[in-house]
Enzyme design. Structure first.
Site, PDB file in Angstrom:
ATOM      1  CB  ALA A  97      25.778  79.098  30.404  1.00 15.55           C
TER       2      ALA A  97
ATOM      3  N   GLY B 235      28.833  71.764  32.755  1.00 16.36           N
ATOM      4  CA  GLY B 235      27.963  70.612  32.543  1.00 16.36           C
ATOM      5  C   GLY B 235      26.925  70.759  31.438  1.00 16.36           C
TER       6      GLY B 235
ATOM      7  CB  SER C 289      16.501  65.008  38.246  1.00 15.30           C
ATOM      8  OG  SER C 289      17.228  63.879  38.701  1.00 15.30           O
TER       9      SER C 289
ATOM     10  CE1 TYR D 215      19.374  68.070  42.586  1.00 18.34           C
ATOM     11  CE2 TYR D 215      18.953  65.720  42.356  1.00 18.34           C
ATOM     12  CZ  TYR D 215      19.253  66.945  41.790  1.00 18.34           C
ATOM     13  OH  TYR D 215      19.418  67.059  40.421  1.00 18.34           O
TER      14      TYR D 215
ATOM     15  CD  GLU E   4      32.563  72.003  37.006  1.00 16.10           C
ATOM     16  OE1 GLU E   4      32.097  72.839  37.800  1.00 16.10           O
ATOM     17  OE2 GLU E   4      33.337  72.311  36.081  1.00 16.10           O
TER      18      GLU E   4
END
Ligand code: NAP
Length: 258
Positions: A14, A17, A144, A157, A193
């Site tokens: 939180a 972004g 994602s 990732y 970020e």
């Protein structure tokens, strides 16, 4: 009246972004929010902002999501009524470094795996039993496009986001008889970020990631999350994949040249 009025919404990540945008979006709808991240001063400031703007009631939990003991102690410190979380938004996550695997740093791999996979699991493990008991709740995971297809030097990732995709699908089955919703919201390029963190604070390099593209904003993603959270009781949104118009999949991006 908003469906979210007085609902308890736990938001990891939180302090920045997408997580921060979700805190604002859900607070605007009248939800109570539990704001979690390591940077306590940021979430304290956010809590004040939300109180002033929407009279939001909130709790602050500062922990490193890689550390299960810290999560347990933080969660245990909540007043009993706040432990009945209605919606968990698993937004904490990061990429660290971007190298071919043969040149990668195993310390970076540990941080990504421990945060994006293990951290998400630890936090969900802590919050889910109360949802199961009440046969009510909603888990919303930040996946994602990198959990659907890979891009060069994205190896670890991408692997963590493929894992999140698998966890969302599998969890949906685990709680199928408990009336608990599980959604995965999977964005492409969002300007937050994220890239500054990935490139260890190198702001110029981070800017290049979004050069010539009109990227998604954190608010765009929060909108999609809000949509998932406000469907009728019998409707579960399994997955939303959203990208900027200039992006298809992880690896196809058209950039405007000036
Ligand atoms: P961001 O602006 O960098 O925010 C990341 C958040 O995660 C911060 O609030 C950070 O808080 C928290 N976090 C990171 N490591 C943590 C740890 N060890 N313990 C607790 N909290 C931690 O990035 P974002 O873009 O909003 O990312 C949110 C999620 O969206 C991530 O899961 C990311 O993988 C996913 N995502 C992002 C994009 C994109 O292009 N930006 C695209 C697809 C998916 P503290 O540092 O204060 O702890």
């Amino acid at each position: 009246m908003s469906l979210l009025k007085n609902k308890i919404v736990f938001i990891s990540g939180a302090s920045s972004g997408i997580g921060m945008a979700c805190a604002r979006a859900f607070a605007r709808e009248g939800a109570k929010v539990i704001l979690a991240a390591r940077r306590r001063e940021r979430i304290e400031k956010l809590a004040l902002e939300l109180k002033e703007a929407f009279t939001t009631e909130s709790k602050i939990l500062s922990f490193d999501i890689q550390n299960y003991q810290e999560i347990k102690e933080s969660f245990a410190s909540l007043p009993e009524e706040w432990k009945n979380v209605d919606i968990l938004i698993n937004s904490a996550g990061l990429a660290q470094g971007m190298h071919k695997l043969q040149e990668g740093n195993p310390d970076d791999w540990d941080v990504m795996i421990n945060t994006n996979i293990k951290g998400l699991l630890y936090l969900t493990r802590e919050i889910l039993p109360n949802m199961v008991k009440r046969e009510s709740g909603h888990i919303i995971n930040l996946g994602s496009t990198a959990g659907h297809d890979v891009y060069p030097s994205g190896n670890v990732y991408c692997a963590t986001k493929f894992a999140v995709n698998a966890i969302s699908q599998s969890l949906r089955i685990d709680v199928l008889d408990k009336s608990i919703k599980v959604s995965s919201v999977d964005p492409g390029m969002v300007e937050t970020e994220f890239s500054v963190v990935r490139f260890s604070g190198d702001v110029e390099r981070a800017k290049k990631v979004y050069a010539g593209v009109d990227p998604l904003t954190p608010q765009d993603v929060a909108d999609a999350i809000l949509y998932c959270a406000t469907r009728p009781k019998h409707v579960n949104i399994n997955e939303i994949i959203l990208t900027p118009v200039a992006q298809a999949q992880s690896n196809f991006v058209v950039r405007k040249t000036t």
